[in-house]
Design an enzyme around this catalytic site. Sequence first.
Site: not given
Ligand SMILES: O=C(O)C1=C[C@@H](OP(=O)(O)O)[C@@H](O)[C@H](O)C1
Ligand SMILES: C=C(OP(=O)(O)O)C(=O)O
Length: 413
Positions: A296, A327
Amino acid sequence: MTDVAIPGSKSLTARALFLAACADGTSVLHRPLWSDDTEAFAAGLTALGYAVEVRPDRCTVRGSATGPPAPGAEVFCRDAGTAARFLPTLGALGHGVFRFDGSEQLRRRPLGPLVGALAALGVDVRAEEREGHLPVTVRGAGLKGGALTLDAGLSSQFLTGLLLAAPLTTEGLEITVTDLVSVPYVEMTLAMMRRFGVEATRTGDTFTVPPGRYRAGEYAVEPDASTASYFLAAAALTGRSVTVPGLGAGALQGDIRFAEVLGRMGADIALTADSVTVTGPERLSGVTVNMRDISDTMPTLAAIAPFADGPVRIEDVYNTRVKECDRLDACATNLARLGVRVETGRDWIQVWPGTPRAAEIDCRGDHRIAMSFGVTGLRTPGLTLDDPGCVKKTFPEFHEVLASLVREWTRSA
Ligand SMILES: O=C(O)C1=C[C@@H](OP(=O)(O)O)[C@@H](O)[C@H](O)C1
Ligand SMILES: C=C(OP(=O)(O)O)C(=O)O
């Protein structure tokens, strides 16, 4: 040195809401995040029949240890990946027809591994339009549990959704992952489950969760480490100092490690038990960094990269292509618009030193693209965002807080 108050963690708020909903009794969450994502999450729980009382600095949830109280529900997840990947497991624990949908943006994002896992556990779950995507309907009939394999190479959220629900199954779950990204988020899940009274174990690629009961209680949410990255980056970029109180060495969020990346680029980092301070150097250095665990913060780094004195290369971030937007492509396209030399591959991006010129950033409805290039704007006169409002997903007040930080720096200069 300037303190910046960062709102609560999105990921911890979502987990705490889920765990409180599954616990025996009433839980109180302190300083949760209220933004579009977590409001969608809380509204989803309300639709599932849980009593959720939302106040600005506190949230009370009455749990049900036997699955969702509602005999069926329509849950609209808006843009929230967490809601889409965690809440369907509650539908599977319940009794009735539970339908999950989301925005166009969220409908594009992958859900297949979670749908496949629930089906492998005997759940009647169907994608309505496109295999492996929202909208999906879950016909809940209680969940027995058992062993399964899961590909969490596109998102760790599939694993977290299953782990959180696992104690409420009859036999528990044994999940073997064939691939896994964003590992610190899974560690956060296990730590939060422990905090609510259930011990899950990991042996190699296998996660084992026995049947059990979550304990209701009080939980204080840490400030959001991904949100903090923009303000730490702002300090690194301008040679100033920023302190984030409440986020320190004991943080449950892996994204706190973004500060170490800034340290490798020459910033001074002071990490205490409950705060982090970044002081920017005269000039940032180039760096090569693997961001698989903290992806992120990839856009945050890409957006300040042109100001380093050597190339910045970010590796192993393929899954950032299936977030709110692609992204890697959004960062590359916007950097190129700013006149910066940039190259991408399947799972990497490299940015060369340059002097960004005025341009409008195409945010693609992605809060992180907006916030990251908002930081670039601190040293790029004339930079504008086509959709500044998309920051509401995780930090509606982002622009005001960044502007007040700059005002404070100007006053103290
Ligand atoms: O479990 C979570 O709260 C999250 C896991 C991450 O996603 P990914 O596992 O898809 O990378 C992150 O990018 C997202 O913003 C929040
Ligand atoms: C990937 C993200 O969010 P989510 O997967 O929780 O929608 C984020 O907050 O960068």
